[in-house]
Design a protein around this motif. Sequence first.
Motif, short mmCIF file in Angstrom:
data_model
loop_
_atom_site.label_atom_id
_atom_site.label_comp_id
_atom_site.label_asym_id
_atom_site.label_seq_id
_atom_site.Cartn_x
_atom_site.Cartn_y
_atom_site.Cartn_z
N GLY A 66 16.03 -18.97 -0.86
CA GLY A 66 14.61 -19.21 -1.10
C GLY A 66 14.12 -18.46 -2.32
O GLY A 66 14.83 -17.64 -2.91
N LEU B 174 15.69 -25.98 -5.99
CA LEU B 174 16.29 -24.83 -5.32
C LEU B 174 17.38 -25.34 -4.38
O LEU B 174 17.30 -26.49 -3.92
CB LEU B 174 15.27 -24.06 -4.49
CG LEU B 174 14.31 -23.07 -5.17
CD1 LEU B 174 13.32 -22.52 -4.15
CD2 LEU B 174 15.07 -21.94 -5.84
N THR C 294 5.90 -25.73 0.02
CA THR C 294 5.83 -24.30 0.29
C THR C 294 5.87 -24.04 1.79
O THR C 294 5.05 -24.57 2.54
CB THR C 294 4.56 -23.69 -0.32
OG1 THR C 294 4.63 -23.80 -1.75
CG2 THR C 294 4.40 -22.23 0.07
N VAL D 151 10.20 -20.34 0.68
CA VAL D 151 10.18 -21.14 -0.54
C VAL D 151 8.71 -21.30 -0.96
O VAL D 151 7.89 -21.77 -0.18
CB VAL D 151 10.81 -22.52 -0.33
CG1 VAL D 151 10.61 -23.40 -1.56
CG2 VAL D 151 12.29 -22.37 -0.01
#
Length: 117
Positions: A8, A17, A89, A113
Motif C-alpha cells: 500500500g 500500485l 482510497t 491505499v
Amino acid sequence: VQLQASGGGLVQAGGSLRLSCAASGSLSDIVAMGWYRQGPGEQRAVIAVINNGGYTVYADSVKGRFTISRDKVKNTVYLQMNNLRPGDTAVYYCAASKTFMGGGDYWGQGTLVTVSS
C-alpha cells in the motif's frame, strides 16, 4: 494460516500500485484467496477473488482496472491496481477462504491505499 499483506501507499489518481499477500501455515483446506477493502465510513467489501483453479471474480467497481493473480509456488496473491481513483482510497485486506465466495476465514492485516486527486 497467516497472511502478510504489503504494497500500500500514496499514489496520484491515474497511477498504479501492486499489493501482495504472502500466505503461510496449513493451506490445504484453502480454496480461494481474495482482496477486500474498507473505505472511510464504509463496510468492508470484496473486490477480487481467485480460486485454486485460477478462476477470478471482480466487483463491478474495479473491473477492467484491477487484476488478481497468484503464485502457487510462493503462496502469494497479488492485486495489480491500475488507473486508480480517489474513490479507491481504503484499507485493503487479503483473505483466505475455505469456500469460494464464502467470505474470508483468515485475514491479513490491512494495508492503506491513498489515492490523491
